[in-house]
Motif scaffolding. Structure first.
Motif, PDB file in Angstrom:
ATOM      1  N   LEU A 151       0.836  -1.195   0.000  1.00  0.00           N
ATOM      2  CA  LEU A 151       0.000   0.000   0.000  1.00  0.00           C
ATOM      3  C   LEU A 151       0.876   1.252   0.000  1.00  0.00           C
ATOM      4  N   PRO A 152       0.608   2.200  -0.866  1.00  0.00           N
ATOM      5  CA  PRO A 152       1.316   3.483  -0.844  1.00  0.00           C
ATOM      6  C   PRO A 152       0.965   4.264   0.432  1.00  0.00           C
ATOM      7  N   LEU A 195       0.116   7.547   2.176  1.00  0.00           N
ATOM      8  CA  LEU A 195      -0.410   8.849   1.801  1.00  0.00           C
ATOM      9  C   LEU A 195       0.201   9.965   2.651  1.00  0.00           C
ATOM     10  N   ALA A 227      -7.720   9.829   0.112  1.00  0.00           N
ATOM     11  CA  ALA A 227      -6.857   8.805  -0.479  1.00  0.00           C
ATOM     12  C   ALA A 227      -7.547   8.139  -1.664  1.00  0.00           C
ATOM     13  N   MET A 235      -4.651   3.033  -0.500  1.00  0.00           N
ATOM     14  CA  MET A 235      -3.607   3.800   0.170  1.00  0.00           C
ATOM     15  C   MET A 235      -3.709   3.632   1.689  1.00  0.00           C
ATOM     16  N   THR A 295       6.094   2.980   0.610  1.00  0.00           N
ATOM     17  CA  THR A 295       5.025   1.975   0.647  1.00  0.00           C
ATOM     18  C   THR A 295       5.198   1.115   1.897  1.00  0.00           C
TER      19      THR A 295
END
Length: 427
Positions: A93-94, A96, A110, A114, A143
């Protein structure tokens, strides 16, 4: 119930023994009568919460807002939307943004999939419904990778889950303990209404008594009850005054009682409560028109326990023998003084325990036996060893004891292994 003070045995009473037995109150009735005899103080003081520890609330306190005040993270980790963790893991997951305690609440902005790095106490951004703890994640630059699938709401303390707005936080008569103070402070309360301190005066009597450190003459002893009483009543909600020691002089005792009852809420005396010719307290009380509601109790030690009213004050007469005085003050006196202060709860705290001794007692009286905890049984209950012979004048057993075992009046034989009532000191 008004009990007339009988200074002499009635004619044909064979020394008054039979009449005395009929006049004995059960221990439970004595406590209930003593509490009913107390008159709760009126009035209220408004003080800063920082100065209220150990005082008694005079008004109910309600929450003006919810606790917690907003959804926040219970752990350091990463806030996620559980709907983004579908299919087989692990998931990457990135990140944010980062949220710390004190940051303002942010609306979700998001894109799907995210996460937000979040620290304990930080507001959970709107739209995120779980926090994965840091230990279950691996950060890779901007990430985070995890194979852990959290439950909805995991590691999130929800708005109002502890306290809802308007809920009663504490009622009138509650002792403000450190834990109560913490709850009130968390609710934003910095000023509370408390009851006035109970003004308690002690008068010690006995021509044989001397202060520790003074030289003793033949037949004299050191006064221990003054120190025991002062220690037991050294409480934030009590204003304690030691009015000193009086010789066995009925006139001096009468005058001291009259003065003390005009200036204090509770008058305590030590000694002189028996019926012998050398015990003048009852004579002095009669001269003061005292109304006595408790006069001799079916308990051991402490049978001469006396409670009533003298003038405007609650009167509590303690026996002269030290263990008896400690038992009467702790078991009957303090509940009545707590009632005077307006406490919601008057009774002594107790717990079940196991007798590690075999003992026989007299039927019909409640006994208080000094005990020490010597272990635990298979259920985790304390196992108690009996200390001393139960003499009302004994000090050493009480000084080394952990508390009292309370033996009910209907019991005669307490075999080893019997479950008994245990009252630890300081409870």
């Amino acid at each position: 119930m008004n009990i007339k003070i009988a200074l002499e045995p009635a004619a044909g009473d064979c020394g008054g023994i039979g009449a005395e037995r009929k006049a004995l109150l059960s221990f439970d009735d004595a406590v209930a009568t003593a509490v009913a005899t107390a008159q709760p103080l009126s009035g209220s003081d408004r003080v800063d919460l920082r100065n209220a520890n150990g005082r008694v609330l005079s008004r109910d306190v309600h929450a003006s807002s919810a606790l917690p005040r907003f959804d926040h993270s219970a752990m350091d980790g990463f806030a996620v939307r559980s709907c983004d963790l579908s299919g087989p893991g692990p998931w990457t997951l990135p990140i944010l943004s980062t949220m710390a305690a004190g940051d303002g609440i942010r609306e979700a902005s998001a894109l799907p999939g995210m996460t937000v790095e979040i620290y304990t106490g930080a507001p959970v951004p709107t739209g995120f419904d779980a926090v994965i703890v840091r230990e279950k994640c691996r950060r890779l630059g901007d990430t985070v990778r995890t194979a852990y699938l959290p439950k909805v709401g995991e590691n999130i303390r929800k708005l109002g889950e502890d306290v809802a707005p308007g809920v009663q936080l504490a009622s009138s008569g509650t002792l403000i303990s450190p834990h109560v103070a913490a709850l009130l402070a968390a609710s934003g309360i910095n000023v509370v209404d408390i009851r006035p301190r109970v003004r308690v005066a002690l008068i010690t009597t006995g021509s044989e008594l001397r202060r520790p450190g003074e030289a003793l003459q033949s037949g004299q002893i050191y006064d221990s009850n003054r120190y025991m009483t002062a220690g037991m009543l050294s409480l934030p909600w009590i204003e304690f005054t030691d009015l000193g020691h009086l010789r066995d002089d009925p006139g001096a005792i009468r005058d001291a009682l009259q003065m003390a009852s005009q200036e204090h809420d509770v008058v305590l005396t030590s000694g002189g409560m028996s019926h012998s010719a050398a015990d003048h307290m009852r004579t002095a009380l009669e001269a003061c028109n005292a109304r006595l509601e408790v006069l001799n109790v079916a308990m051991r030690p402490g049978k001469p326990a006396t409670v009533g009213r003298v003038g405007r004050a609650l009167f509590i007469g303690l026996p002269g023998n030290p263990m008896a005085a400690a038992v009467v003050l702790g078991q009957i006196g303090l509940p009545a003084i707590r009632a005077t202060s307006g406490f919601r709860q008057h009774s002594v705290d107790w717990y079940p325990a196991v007798a590690g001794f075999d003992y026989r007692k007299r039927e019909g009286r409640t006994e208080f036996v000094p005990v020490k905890v010597i272990g635990r049984d298979e259920m985790g209950l304390p196992v108690l060893a009996r200390l001393g012979r139960g003499s009302s004048g004994s000090l050493l057993p009480m000084a080394v004891a952990d508390g009292f075992a309370v033996l009910r009046p209907e019991r005669i034989h307490i075999p080893e292994g019997t479950v008994v009532r245990y009252e630890p000191f300081g409870s």
